[in-house]
Design an enzyme around this catalytic site. Structure first.
Site, PDB file in Angstrom:
ATOM      1  N   ASP A   1       0.912  -1.083   0.099  1.00  0.00           N
ATOM      2  CA  ASP A   1       0.011  -0.052   0.091  1.00  0.00           C
ATOM      3  C   ASP A   1       0.812   1.240  -0.009  1.00  0.00           C
ATOM      4  O   ASP A   1       2.205   1.104   0.008  1.00  0.00           O
ATOM      5  CB  ASP A   1      -0.884   0.006   1.129  1.00  0.00           C
ATOM      6  CG  ASP A   1      -0.222   0.072   2.668  1.00  0.00           C
ATOM      7  OD1 ASP A   1       0.809   0.172   2.597  1.00  0.00           O
ATOM      8  OD2 ASP A   1      -1.144  -0.014   3.656  1.00  0.00           O
TER       9      ASP A   1
ATOM     10  N   ASP B   1      -7.735  -7.306   0.584  1.00  0.00           N
ATOM     11  CA  ASP B   1      -6.797  -7.712   1.581  1.00  0.00           C
ATOM     12  C   ASP B   1      -7.335  -7.339   2.989  1.00  0.00           C
ATOM     13  O   ASP B   1      -8.500  -6.623   3.151  1.00  0.00           O
ATOM     14  CB  ASP B   1      -5.415  -6.644   1.564  1.00  0.00           C
ATOM     15  CG  ASP B   1      -5.860  -5.406   2.078  1.00  0.00           C
ATOM     16  OD1 ASP B   1      -6.538  -4.626   1.293  1.00  0.00           O
ATOM     17  OD2 ASP B   1      -5.479  -4.996   3.319  1.00  0.00           O
TER      18      ASP B   1
END
Lengths: 379, 379
Positions: A98, A272
């Site tokens: 991320d 996720d």
């Protein structure tokens, strides 16, 4: 160390459709990702309480690592010197990182956002860092991510409409800068992030604008932050028609098995979530008959295995009574076993959904899964 | 669950001698134990931070479990109902249990000792328990231990001579009662415990008296509690000649690799110690070049594996920099890897000592081991 990097360019292909659901395959420099995919969180370069070999053996194609955590400790330059994140964490398979945007908002102190980027204090030692769209791309390049995420501004919900709108527009400008900074990294992918809170018109505008930028994939961010599930689903439905059909879609931070099924049914390809690993460390197990709390005294004398339908050996090797004992005694082995069982459950769920989409039987299969949950844990 | 109980009667045979050191083999209902043996601590029915399969794969023949911990939680009767400790902890190999005497002294509250036994409050919930020699035997029977230890009184050192002497004599009387209570459990073994603090005359008297009781093995207890190593070795040397030569000797709670080597050289066959597992959870690793503290900043950028001579795969799969990172970030995987490396080191040490005794080359081999330690961890 068995690291294998291929020359493959990033590619995504859809193998089958079933309603809005898609069966796909993503090619990355470190291997293939079957979609819909669940990506376990390897926050600080480890899927907590699991050996990487176990994570792989349970059916994981790709793990997520956190830019925020790794830039603070041990540092992106340090990991690059050591040969990159794949080698560092002994995971020679695909990695997505991320951008740090979400964690800066949720974990750091004294953050200050302006056009240029965000400055904040580390939650570990209080030292000051700056994260710009360009630095987020650079950090992920240093880590060696197969899939890079743009920096975005995540606002805590609920928030005033103009706050959400301003954050969405800033995220769009940061997406442009990310695209420019990313340039062409052979084989690696850049994903943009749709923002806009729970306002459909903002989600649509964000998706449409990002779609013109020709990124490798598109994420939906800023959801699963406490809003009702139906709101989250409404946002997915509003956004999805405006995302390029040929590109993968990633719903960030989601979610429960039920969330995942409903999002897959609405055309999402990637997920996720910390749930399976965090729950495992707290005595909660995901099973074919719903969520089971091993702390509950009803398990104390129960010789049965946790889930006779589990594909994870750990679910068969130990009794409920033993798992209850380990959790009560706060033994690390209890966390290890339940984390493995939960990752095993999530990956089996994804495998089941993929097979069902391939056969055009998603509705039937989902009914079957829900029947198990409805039956509940057999007493 | 692959549990296999044989009809074998307990037996011990000495295969070779090298000086006072002995190479031996013990037969128990759950398999063979090669001696000298190191027995990892599985205190609360788990070798902390390790799957039982890993413990086995690293060369462990037998683990130790704690009567004190298990009688409090989940309870001996509970474990018996669940099919015994081997099944409970998924360890189908030999298990030795201590009698609880040492932990009552070191962990419990408000303990009161009299001729009958000891009453104490649980360190977990404050409830009151009684442990007598007969109850200690019964608990270990319920657990299904392959090797049962007598209840003894352990005094904290230093202590006045008469305190040590009274405890030694009480332990002798408890040994008699344990022998009577144990009766004949097919295949299972009962070990008596030599006490006497650091007073040679008491150690000799204890050993001589116990030797007349025809137990299956003899332990030396009450050492490794803070006294200098030379005092411990002097006590072993004073005791050893009075123990039956054909029976196994177990030095309780010992120790460092150096302690173990010196005790093997003095005729000891069995060891248990929390060091390798506890050290592993605190960032300390045992290697062929001595003890290494992975918290140390010198490892932060070190791409090398921890110990290229290790037989444990985990010592090769990860860099020192990664282990340092995991320990600093307090990640469970760091504890898992270092615990495995340490158990691997201890078991390899035992394997090396056994091979050397078999070839009559113990002195040479110990010199070689010490050379590695003296060289130190290569910078």
């Amino acid at each position: 160390m068995t690291s294998s990097t291929t020359d493959a360019a990033f590619a995504f292909s859809i193998k089958a459709n079933d309603g809005a659901a898609r069966l796909g395959e993503m090619v990355t420099p470190h291997g293939v990702i079957r979609t819909p995919a669940f990506m376990p969180c390897g926050t600080a370069a480890t899927v907590k309480a699991m050996y990487p070999g176990e994570v792989r053996a349970l059916g994981t194609d790709i793990v997520l690592a956190n830019t925020y955590h790794l830039m603070l400790r041990p540092g992106a330059e340090r990991i690059a010197e050591l040969g990159g994140l794949h080698r560092f964490m002994n995971w020679p398979h695909p990695i997505i990182t991320d951008s740090g945007g979400f964690q800066v908002m949720s974990l750091s102190k004294l953050r200050k956002i302006d056009e240029r980027g965000v400055t904040f204090r580390s939650h570990i030692d209080g030292s000051v860092y700056e994260l710009t769209p360009e630095r987020a791309i650079e950090i992920q390049y240093l880590l060696g991510s197969d899939i890079t995420m743009q920096l975005d501004e995540c606002v805590a919900l609920p928030a005033a409409d103009d706050v959400v709108e301003n954050a969405m527009r800033l995220s769009l400008r940061w997406a442009e800068r990310s695209r420019a900074a990313f340039r062409a990294q052979h084989g690696r992918a850049l994903f943009a992030i749709v923002q806009g809170g729970t306002l459909e018109r903002l989600r649509v505008e964000s998706a449409r604008t990002l779609a013109t930028m020709d990124c490798n994939g598109y994420a939906i961010g800023g959801l699963a932050v406490g809003e009702p599930q139906e709101t989250m689903l409404r946002m997915i439905e509003a956004t999805e028609p405006h995302l390029p059909r040929a590109k993968p879609r990633y719903l960030m931070g989601v979610g429960t098995p039920d969330d995942i099924i409903k999002a897959v049914e609405r055309g999402i390809d990637m997920f996720d979530c910390v749930m399976p690993t965090r729950a495992g460390r707290h005595g909660l197990a995901y099973t074919h008959f719903g969520k089971v709390n091993l702390k509950n005294a009803r398990h104390a004398a129960d010789p049965r295995s946790l889930d006779e339908h589990s594909t994870c050996a750990a679910a068969h090797d130990y009794s409920r009574a033993y798992l209850h004992h380990l959790i009560k005694a706060e033994e690390i082995l209890g966390m290890m076993i339940l984390t493995a069982i939960n990752i095993g459950y999530y990956q089996e769920l994804m495998r089941t959904l993929r097979a069902a989409i391939g056969e055009g039987k998603l509705t039937d299969e989902v009914d079957r899964i829900r029947e198990g949950w409805a039956r509940g844990d057999p007493i």
